[in-house]
Scaffold this active site. Structure first.
Site, PDB file in Angstrom:
ATOM      1  N   TYR A   1      34.682  35.639  41.232  1.00 38.13           N
ATOM      2  CA  TYR A   1      34.757  35.805  42.686  1.00 38.13           C
ATOM      3  C   TYR A   1      33.436  36.347  43.228  1.00 38.13           C
ATOM      4  O   TYR A   1      32.876  35.834  44.211  1.00 38.13           O
ATOM      5  CB  TYR A   1      35.915  36.745  43.000  1.00 38.13           C
ATOM      6  CG  TYR A   1      36.031  37.184  44.436  1.00 38.13           C
ATOM      7  CD1 TYR A   1      36.673  36.391  45.385  1.00 38.13           C
ATOM      8  CD2 TYR A   1      35.529  38.431  44.849  1.00 38.13           C
ATOM      9  CE1 TYR A   1      36.799  36.811  46.703  1.00 38.13           C
ATOM     10  CE2 TYR A   1      35.650  38.853  46.152  1.00 38.13           C
ATOM     11  CZ  TYR A   1      36.290  38.041  47.076  1.00 38.13           C
ATOM     12  OH  TYR A   1      36.411  38.464  48.378  1.00 38.13           O
TER      13      TYR A   1
ATOM     14  N   SER B   1      31.584  39.881  50.266  1.00 40.37           N
ATOM     15  CA  SER B   1      32.327  40.985  49.660  1.00 40.37           C
ATOM     16  C   SER B   1      31.385  42.078  49.182  1.00 40.37           C
ATOM     17  O   SER B   1      30.254  41.807  48.755  1.00 40.37           O
ATOM     18  CB  SER B   1      33.153  40.481  48.474  1.00 40.37           C
ATOM     19  OG  SER B   1      33.788  41.557  47.805  1.00 40.37           O
TER      20      SER B   1
END
Length: 250
Positions: free
Chosen positions: A158, A145
């Site tokens: 995350y 990400s």
């Protein structure tokens, strides 16, 4: 005639994973895709891949449950033999995952452990157990990400796991080099239609104004890059993190 290539795509029933699976099929690559609970959606993707002239099979997998990985690979081996006439594959795309938006002060241990299990422990050990089945000269692609580079409120747990997978990817590249297996991570930014981002007009406007190209990302912006990394032309790309954001927060 070259031997047909096979990719294993986790979380391939929808969103980014579906787009990756279809992009691979368009490159002449057959696909084993996994789904957690959406069997009907997964079978629909299989049908789309078959309509493109490639073979495909869908298998159930809880990518957060390491204890189930031995059983998964036993089923995968049987499916590979039945569908493709082989027990090995060429490309592993670790895509399965969920999102979490929670401030550090409010994140629970259960939420943290969920992120840890699916985005780090699961990726690490699913990859480890894939190595005996992965052909020499193959590829591993980990979907991480853009939030490992830029920080946004509520994404700490995350982002930590995705950052660890970027590090894991470099170690895979180093240790699997003797087998000519490359490993790279692909780090998308906010992708709408990918299944994780809340798709609202306000969110789209925020992302578009923060992106150099002035628009939001769609799954098609990601799948083709994954397919490229599985091509002969990408054989010298190794141990790298490719950020796909259209130039967000430069």
């Amino acid at each position: 005639m070259s031997t047909p290539k096979i990719a294993l795509v986790t979380g391939g029933s929808r969103g980014l994973g579906k787009n990756m699976a279809l992009a691979l099929a368009k490159k002449g690559i057959s696909v084993v895709l996994t789904y957690h609970s959406q069997q009907a959606e997964a079978q629909s993707v299989v049908a789309e891949i078959e309509a493109l002239g490639q073979k495909a099979v869908a298998l159930q997998l809880n990518a957060a449950a390491v204890s189930g990985f031995a059983d998964f690979y036993a089923r995968a081996t049987a499916a590979l033999q039945a569908t493709f006439g082989t027990t090995r594959f060429d490309f592993l795309i670790n895509n399965a995952g969920t999102s979490l938006n929670s401030a550090i002060a409010e994140t629970t241990e259960a939420q943290f452990d969920e992120m840890l299990n699916i985005h780090l422990r699961g990726v690490y050990f699913l990859t480890q157990k894939a190595l005996p089945l992965l052909n020499d000269g193959g590829r591993i692609i980990n979907i991480t990400s853009a939030v490992t580079r830029t920080s946004y409120h509520g994404t700490s747990a995350y982002a930590i796991m995705k950052g660890a997978v970027d590090v894991f990817t470099r170690y895979l590249a180093l240790e699997l080099g003797p087998r000519r297996i490359t490993a790279n991570s692909v780090a998308p930014g906010a992708v709408f239609g990918g299944g994780a981002m809340p798709d609202t007009p306000e969110m789209r406007a925020f992302v578009a104004q923060a992106t150099a190209l002035g628009r939001v990302a769609e799954p098609n912006d990601i799948g083709g890059v994954v397919a490229f990394l599985c091509s002969d032309e990408a054989g010298w790309v190794n141990g790298q993190r490719l950020e796909l954001t259209g130039g967000m927060v430069l």
